[in-house]
Enzyme design. Structure first.
Site, PDB file in Angstrom:
ATOM      1  N   SER A 190       4.843   2.413   7.790  1.00  0.00           N
ATOM      2  CA  SER A 190       4.531   1.251   6.968  1.00  0.00           C
ATOM      3  C   SER A 190       5.710   0.863   6.093  1.00  0.00           C
ATOM      4  O   SER A 190       6.305   1.708   5.413  1.00  0.00           O
ATOM      5  CB  SER A 190       3.321   1.546   6.078  1.00  0.00           C
ATOM      6  OG  SER A 190       2.149   1.582   6.824  1.00  0.00           O
ATOM      7  N   HIS A 236       0.813  -1.214   0.000  1.00  0.00           N
ATOM      8  CA  HIS A 236       0.000   0.000   0.000  1.00  0.00           C
ATOM      9  C   HIS A 236       0.849   1.269   0.000  1.00  0.00           C
ATOM     10  O   HIS A 236       0.332   2.354  -0.269  1.00  0.00           O
ATOM     11  CB  HIS A 236      -0.974   0.000   1.188  1.00  0.00           C
ATOM     12  CG  HIS A 236      -0.346   0.150   2.533  1.00  0.00           C
ATOM     13  ND1 HIS A 236      -0.080  -0.911   3.355  1.00  0.00           N
ATOM     14  CD2 HIS A 236       0.051   1.249   3.215  1.00  0.00           C
ATOM     15  CE1 HIS A 236       0.446  -0.475   4.493  1.00  0.00           C
ATOM     16  NE2 HIS A 236       0.537   0.831   4.429  1.00  0.00           N
ATOM     17  N   ASP A 270       0.104  -7.589   1.127  1.00  0.00           N
ATOM     18  CA  ASP A 270       0.500  -6.209   1.396  1.00  0.00           C
ATOM     19  C   ASP A 270       2.016  -6.073   1.417  1.00  0.00           C
ATOM     20  O   ASP A 270       2.584  -5.387   2.260  1.00  0.00           O
ATOM     21  CB  ASP A 270      -0.098  -5.716   2.714  1.00  0.00           C
ATOM     22  CG  ASP A 270      -0.011  -4.197   2.847  1.00  0.00           C
ATOM     23  OD1 ASP A 270       0.084  -3.516   1.819  1.00  0.00           O
ATOM     24  OD2 ASP A 270      -0.015  -3.705   3.990  1.00  0.00           O
TER      25      ASP A 270
END
Length: 475
Positions: free
Chosen positions: A282, A170, A200
């Site tokens: 992230s 993402h 992901d």
């Protein structure tokens, strides 16, 4: 009278000043010059001031020291006797190496090594790991007249001297341009090597990078983690590059389905930590006290969207496996069962006169798939995997997602009113992934699907392997 105004003691007038003295005050006695009044000595009223005539009152207090000494000595003796008694009975075992062994009533001993606190641990780990963690800026839209463009900021870890960097899908999803900043401030353009939206995870590669300037991260073993273990998270929270935070492993094997801006995301076997993880972390590193990579920071659970002390990382053993497949030019594969599902609940169980009111109802079975070969039939209700209860379709997806291709699992199935256990060998979803990529683009997190569409995708996905991953709150 004000509460802050002290009351005068009886017998003192308003002009009498009082000064609170400490209970015990010991000061050296000043020495007077010869022929002068000693400091603190007062001449009696009406008497002539003379060196030969002085009046001084000395008050001596005699302390009974001997009984106090006896009491202290007695207390030490009693304490020593108690310690000796504990050691003699085996209730407390103290060895010379600084460890303590506690013996439980059932005679099972547990040895705990206790080391002095190392105040330099965080500094040492940060110095080792920071050169291996990068900041990633992904441009996802056209630049406007002011030069601004839409995009996202995240983090990544350097895997090798070739410039391959592991990050979250993402972070770079839909990127038209990717820029990477190293810890020394050097900027590089990067290209997408490959991605696995269902997990992901993605790999990007630096362009024209000097291999000598790259510091690959040391890989640890996420299977060896224990709850309470010290960890450090490194990344770019809110765009603040090269930021570190410390905490512990709060829990292991966290598997759940979480709502997101794009629908629903599935997570399996995640590492939970209380180290601060925020938007921008992230794709960054979660490392242990040896500075070894044990997880890729991916998700937080929060009402505000910022860190609430509940963060999740993808275990490095799984993430590195996916990355190696991507770097090798392969399509990452996942366990494949070969069924489509519907959640059984109390309402539809009554409507359809089902034998149970929770589980995963098998709508269809793929021909020649692992489920079909094992004997799973349409209309079966799967209620457990390897003895662990299954209450919904996404619960089964999560459970299958926790296993590997080729692994055998035992499914507990209700067929009508009959309960039986069926062993299934999980297959690979490689061919079906290729088919899915032909039909749609970006099937993982953040693709704008509605929740209904995403749940339908998940049902189809279990026939392709029950893929998890996702972006949680979209950071």
């Amino acid at each position: 009278m004000s509460d802050t105004t002290p009351q005068r003691p009886d017998g003192l007038n308003e002009n009498t000043e009082t000064q609170q003295q400490p209970r015990v005050q010991v000061e050296p006695t000043p020495v007077s010059p010869q022929g002068a009044n000693p400091v603190g000595a007062h001449t009696a009223p009406g008497a002539a001031s003379s060196p030969e005539l002085m009046s001084r009152t000395v008050v001596k207090t005699r302390t009974k020291k001997f009984p106090v000494f006896l009491s202290a000595l007695g207390g030490l003796a009693v304490g020593a006797v108690l310690v000796i008694a504990l050691v003699m009975t085996g209730a407390l075992d103290i060895d010379r190496g600084g460890s303590v062994t506690a013996v439980t009533p059932d005679s099972t001993s547990q040895t705990i090594d206790i080391d002095p606190e190392d105040t330099t641990l965080a500094e040492t780990v940060a110095a080792k790991v920071l050169p291996s963690v990068v900041s990633i800026t992904a441009q996802t839209g056209e630049t406007d007249a002011s030069g601004a463009s839409s995009g996202s900021i995240g983090s990544g870890v350097i895997l090798d001297k070739d410039g391959n960097i592991l990050t979250n899908h993402h972070v770079v999803e839909g990127a038209t341009a990717i820029s990477v900043t190293l810890d020394d401030g050097t900027n590089y353009d990067a290209e997408l090597v490959g991605e696995d939206s269902s997990s992901d995870l993605a790999v990007i590669r630096l362009q024209n990078a000097d291999a000598n300037s790259l510091t690959p991260i040391e890989i640890g073993d996420s299977d060896d983690l224990t709850v309470g273990e010290w960890v450090m998270a490194i990344g770019s929270p809110f765009g603040n590059e090269q930021s570190v935070s410390t905490g512990i492993v709060s829990a292991l094997y966290r598997s759940t389905a979480l709502p997101s801006t794009s629908g629903t995301s599935i997570y399996a076997n995640m590492i939970q930590t209380d180290a601060a993880i925020n938007p921008g972390n992230s794709g960054g590193a979660l490392v242990n006290d040896e500075g070894k990579l044990i997880g890729i920071n991916s998700v937080i659970e929060s009402y505000s969207g910022s860190s609430s002390g509940v963060g999740f990382a993808i275990p490095v053993n799984y993430a590195k496996n996916i990355a190696d497949q991507i770097i090798a030019g392969k399509t990452p594969v996942h366990p494949y069962l070969g069924v489509t599902l519907t959640t059984v609940n109390a309402w539809n169980a009554r409507q359809n006169n089902l034998a149970v009111d929770s589980g995963a109802y098998v709508n269809s079975v793929s021909e020649d798939g692992p489920a079909a070969q094992a004997g799973i039939q349409q209309g079966d209700i799967i209620t457990a995997v390897d003895g662990e209860q299954i209450t919904s379709a996404d619960g089964l997806i999560i459970a299958i997602r926790e296993h590997e291709v080729g692994e055998k699992v035992t499914l507990t199935v209700m067929r009508g009113t009959d309960k039986q256990d069926i062993e299934v060998t999980l297959g690979s979803d490689e061919a079906l992934q290729a088919e899915q990529q032909d039909n749609t683009e970006g099937n993982g997190s953040g693709n704008g699907m509605t929740e209904e569409e995403f749940l339908q995708y998940l049902q189809e996905l279990l026939g392709r392997g029950g893929n998890g991953g996702g972006n949680g709150f979209g950071f």
